[in-house]
Design a protein around this motif. Structure first.
Motif, PDB file in Angstrom:
ATOM      1  N   THR A  73      25.874 -32.727  26.789  1.00 32.93           N
ATOM      2  CA  THR A  73      26.006 -34.045  26.152  1.00 32.93           C
ATOM      3  C   THR A  73      27.175 -34.048  25.180  1.00 32.93           C
ATOM      4  OG1 THR A  73      23.612 -34.336  26.300  1.00 32.93           O
ATOM      5  CG2 THR A  73      24.781 -35.823  24.838  1.00 32.93           C
ATOM      6  N   VAL A  76      30.438 -34.090  27.134  1.00 34.43           N
ATOM      7  CA  VAL A  76      30.767 -35.373  27.763  1.00 34.43           C
ATOM      8  C   VAL A  76      31.192 -36.404  26.724  1.00 34.43           C
ATOM      9  CG1 VAL A  76      29.816 -37.317  29.041  1.00 34.43           C
ATOM     10  CG2 VAL A  76      29.312 -35.000  29.777  1.00 34.43           C
ATOM     11  N   TRP A 210      20.474 -36.731  29.306  1.00 34.06           N
ATOM     12  CA  TRP A 210      20.989 -36.822  30.676  1.00 34.06           C
ATOM     13  C   TRP A 210      21.313 -38.256  31.038  1.00 34.06           C
ATOM     14  CZ3 TRP A 210      22.969 -32.708  32.194  1.00 34.06           C
ATOM     15  CH2 TRP A 210      22.369 -31.462  31.984  1.00 34.06           C
ATOM     16  N   ILE A 213      24.725 -39.082  29.952  1.00 36.01           N
ATOM     17  CA  ILE A 213      25.717 -38.421  30.806  1.00 36.01           C
ATOM     18  C   ILE A 213      25.849 -39.152  32.140  1.00 36.01           C
ATOM     19  CG2 ILE A 213      26.245 -36.317  32.090  1.00 36.01           C
ATOM     20  CD1 ILE A 213      24.772 -34.799  29.810  1.00 36.01           C
ATOM     21  N   THR A 216      27.642 -42.470  31.731  1.00 41.03           N
ATOM     22  CA  THR A 216      29.064 -42.293  31.421  1.00 41.03           C
ATOM     23  C   THR A 216      29.850 -41.866  32.650  1.00 41.03           C
ATOM     24  OG1 THR A 216      28.465 -41.615  29.198  1.00 41.03           O
ATOM     25  CG2 THR A 216      30.696 -41.081  29.936  1.00 41.03           C
TER      26      THR A 216
ATOM     27  N   VAL B  47      30.729 -44.067  27.309  1.00 40.70           N
ATOM     28  CA  VAL B  47      29.706 -43.323  26.574  1.00 40.70           C
ATOM     29  C   VAL B  47      29.251 -44.092  25.339  1.00 40.70           C
ATOM     30  CG1 VAL B  47      31.151 -41.908  25.059  1.00 40.70           C
ATOM     31  CG2 VAL B  47      29.002 -41.013  25.889  1.00 40.70           C
TER      32      VAL B  47
END
Lengths: 234, 103
Positions: A73, A76, A210, A213, A216, B47
């Motif tokens: 995490t 990322v 997760w 992730i 993304t 993100v």
């Protein structure tokens, strides 16, 4: 060490430091609220110096996630620093030694990168150290205050400050979405996937780390497939 | 400080540092793969979006007040305000909303 460069950097760091003070204050409240002791929260801030990355990491720690989940995490979420570090490598004083690069890279954040990148002269080591110093102090101090004094604040104030760090994320994302249609699509897809993974019964069993992730990577890859040429400057 | 928290902190710190340090120290050219460059360029916004939506709704005392804060943040960001202004503005909106929502 040239003092004028250091001073110029430090001056540029003042607004960043003030922003960090308030956001890390909110981070400190959030960490303490999740049962992280103030010393640990401060250590996380001093060793990580990231907003989104350490927020997600801290959430995972609170959830008792595995080290592997935490590492992936963090990787990322902080991958963007790779791009900033890469851009900065083209921009900084080429004479900067390896040791100086090892030191200065510790302080690459969204805001510090943006200010350093916009400097007319090539950023050198004294400038970068000046620029990093105050935000670093602000980030650390804000965390300490939030984690310790956060719980003596009225509940209403804590609740209101809880949203501050997300407000900062919105402030980073929206301008980019206005500039770039592909970015808007990527952001919308990521948000939609994130909602699916939180609210749809079976999908919601995926741990938050997760889920972030997956959202993304899926949204970014989709963006890269659909609009590969749109991004040249970041 | 528990051993778990300390180790997790170090894991985060090392990963973050390596990500920041490697390119500026080692790489001198531009990434050749346009695809990989694109993925990297979109990732930060993806993100942040996935972290904010819908989790922002859990960040305050009530999802409704958080929604008000989110709308305020988006409005301020659309008006091209800086990070600090947007963050403080969202907090202020939540504070005011909760005066009405929570008694």
């Amino acid at each position: 060490m040239k003092l004028s460069d250091f001073k110029e950097g430090a001056l540029g760091g003042v607004p960043i430091a003030l922003g960090y003070l308030s956001v890390s204050f909110a981070y400190g409240i959030m960490a303490a609220g999740g049962g992280i002791d103030p010393l640990s929260a401060v250590l996380i801030s001093m060793t990580n110096l990231t907003s989104a990355g350490q927020l997600a990491g801290t959430q995972l720690i609170i959830d008792g996630a595995t080290y592997f989940q935490i590492a992936v995490t963090t990787l990322v979420i902080n991958l963007r620093y790779m791009l900033m570090s890469l851009s900065l490598s083209q921009r900084i004083d080429p004479k900067m030694s390896t040791g100086e690069r090892l030191l200065v890279s510790y302080g690459i954040t969204d805001e510090i990168f943006a200010v350093a990148y916009q400097r007319e002269k090539a950023p050198n080591t004294p400038y970068m150290l000046g620029l990093i110093s105050l935000p670093y102090v602000g980030w650390t101090l804000g965390t300490l205050l939030g984690a310790t004094a956060g719980n003596i604040l009225p509940e209403r104030l804590c609740s209101a400050l809880g949203i501050a760090i997300y407000g900062m994320f919105v402030a980073i994302v929206i301008p980019q979405c206005r500039k770039s249609h592909p970015c808007l699509v990527v952001v919308a897809v990521a948000a939609a996937l994130s909602c699916l993974l939180k609210y749809v019964p079976v999908l919601s069993s995926v741990p938050t780390g997760w889920a972030i992730i997956i959202c993304t990577v899926a949204a970014s890859v989709l963006g890269a497939v659909l609009y590969p040429e749109e991004v040249d400057e970041v | 400080m528990s051993r778990y928290v300390f180790t997790a902190t170090m894991v985060m710190a090392v990963v973050t540092y390596l990500v920041r340090m490697t390119p500026i120290t080692l790489m001198r050219g531009r990434l050749k793969s346009r695809f990989f460059r694109s993925v990297l360029a979109y990732a930060p916004y993806a993100v942040l979006s996935a972290m904010t939506i819908p989790h922002i709704l859990d960040s305050t005392a009530s999802p409704l007040s958080a929604l008000v804060g989110l709308i305020a943040a988006v409005a301020l960001a659309m008006m091209k305000r800086g990070l600090l202004t947007v963050a403080v503005g969202a907090s202020a909106a939540v504070f005011v909303a909760e005066l009405f929502l929570i008694h």
